[in-house]
Design a protein around this motif. Structure first.
Motif, PDB file in Angstrom:
ATOM      1  N   PHE A  27       0.817  -1.087   0.030  1.00 36.77           N
ATOM      2  CA  PHE A  27       0.093  -0.076  -0.036  1.00 36.77           C
ATOM      3  C   PHE A  27       0.663   1.270   0.019  1.00 36.77           C
ATOM      4  CE2 PHE A  27      -2.397   2.898   2.611  1.00 36.77           C
ATOM      5  CZ  PHE A  27      -3.108   3.530   1.913  1.00 36.77           C
ATOM      6  N   LEU A  29       2.145   4.809   0.358  1.00 36.57           N
ATOM      7  CA  LEU A  29       1.658   6.193   1.119  1.00 36.57           C
ATOM      8  C   LEU A  29       2.719   7.085   0.660  1.00 36.57           C
ATOM      9  CD1 LEU A  29       0.079   5.169   4.458  1.00 36.57           C
ATOM     10  CD2 LEU A  29      -1.174   6.248   2.597  1.00 36.57           C
ATOM     11  N   GLY A  49       0.064   2.679   6.534  1.00 28.80           N
ATOM     12  CA  GLY A  49      -1.247   3.134   7.082  1.00 28.80           C
ATOM     13  C   GLY A  49      -1.092   3.934   8.401  1.00 28.80           C
ATOM     14  N   VAL A 205      -7.414   1.904   6.849  1.00 31.19           N
ATOM     15  CA  VAL A 205      -7.342   2.986   5.858  1.00 31.19           C
ATOM     16  C   VAL A 205      -7.331   2.587   4.348  1.00 31.19           C
ATOM     17  CG1 VAL A 205      -5.742   4.114   7.401  1.00 31.19           C
ATOM     18  CG2 VAL A 205      -4.697   2.824   5.520  1.00 31.19           C
ATOM     19  N   ASP A 206      -7.211   1.361   3.846  1.00 32.02           N
ATOM     20  CA  ASP A 206      -7.494   0.863   2.469  1.00 32.02           C
ATOM     21  C   ASP A 206      -7.944  -0.267   2.199  1.00 32.02           C
ATOM     22  OD1 ASP A 206      -5.347  -0.558   3.689  1.00 32.02           O
ATOM     23  OD2 ASP A 206      -3.968  -0.437   2.078  1.00 32.02           O
ATOM     24  N   HIS A 209      -4.652  -2.014   5.846  1.00 30.17           N
ATOM     25  CA  HIS A 209      -3.750  -1.743   6.560  1.00 30.17           C
ATOM     26  C   HIS A 209      -4.566  -0.725   7.791  1.00 30.17           C
ATOM     27  CE1 HIS A 209      -1.383  -2.828   3.332  1.00 30.17           C
ATOM     28  NE2 HIS A 209      -0.449  -2.807   3.950  1.00 30.17           N
ATOM     29  N   ASN A 211      -5.292   1.835  10.670  1.00 34.89           N
ATOM     30  CA  ASN A 211      -5.048   3.274  11.035  1.00 34.89           C
ATOM     31  C   ASN A 211      -4.393   3.659  12.301  1.00 34.89           C
ATOM     32  OD1 ASN A 211      -7.095   3.010  12.835  1.00 34.89           O
ATOM     33  ND2 ASN A 211      -8.336   4.343  11.966  1.00 34.89           N
TER      34      ASN A 211
END
Length: 239
Positions: A27, A29, A49, A205-206, A209, A211
């Protein structure tokens, strides 16, 4: 799945050399200023995340330190802005690949605590799901074979927003209590903690993953697991 009491009395004055070991799906970010490797190496263990990149490791580290312990996170990877960001968290690895990373890392870092989160990729990618608990058992056994003075604290997989993945996660998690008990019955220092029980889909968050709040509860679950290991006499002195 009630695995541990809600809290344990903290212990103090122990040396805790902890190797966080695991992998989860990628993921991307924005890269944290202190973390130039985030695009190449990412996972739940690594802390993707979380806003600070520390994931559960930050909470775990702070709780153990607050008890008056000497805490050293170890591993070849560095993630997040915490003062001790070392870990063995890798992006995209399945259980057998995490096992290989652990085999390499154990003799180098010689931890007395290994915190394991493994299986998310297997479940997300539907890779040999039926044999996944057995592959996790092999991973745990390899850690124990590498050191007779290391306790393994292994977590269930937290929820996933994708229904087929979550169905596979639930089946995988259901196999873990008996798996861990088989080690305990053989006199091996293995503790099971339940991240699935403390993280909700709304904490993701996605879809995969956690938060910050989810990671904090996950860190507390690992902390409680280490407290239980201490009660059982499984926090071994570092040689």
């Amino acid at each position: 799945m009630a695995l541990l009491p809600a809290s344990q009395a903290g212990f103090a004055g122990k040396s805790c050399r902890i190797m966080p070991l695991g992998g989860a799906s990628e993921f991307k970010l924005p890269i944290f200023p202190t973390n130039t490797n985030a695009a190449q190496t990412a996972s739940v263990t690594y802390g993707k995340g979380s806003t600070d990149g520390n994931g559960y490791r930050g909470t775990l580290y702070n709780l153990l330190l607050a008890d008056g312990n000497d805490v050293d996170m170890v591993g070849s990877q560095k993630g997040g802005n915490m003062s001790d960001p070392d870990n063995e968290g890798y992006n995209g690895l399945i259980i057998t690949e995490i096992d290989a990373k652990g085999n390499t890392a154990m003799p180098i870092y010689q931890p007395n605590i290994v915190a394991i989160v493994a299986g998310t990729n297997d479940m997300k990618r539907d890779i040999d799901v039926a044999d996944a608990p057995n592959r996790l058992k092999n991973l745990i056994q390899d850690v124990l074979d590498a050191s007779s003075e290391t306790v393994v604290v292994v977590s269930t997989l937290h929820p996933n927003a994708d229904p087929p993945s979550e169905e596979r996660i639930l089946a995988f998690n259901a196999a873990l209590p008996d798996l861990v008990q088989s080690f305990v019955d053989a006199g091996k220092p293995v503790i099971l903690v339940d991240s699935h029980a403390v993280i909700a889909v709304g904490d993701l968050v996605d879809g995969t993953h956690p938060n910050d709040a989810g990671y904090a509860r996950m860190g507390k679950a690992f902390y409680d697991g280490i407290q239980e290991a201490y009660k059982r006499g499984w926090i071994f002195d570092i040689q």
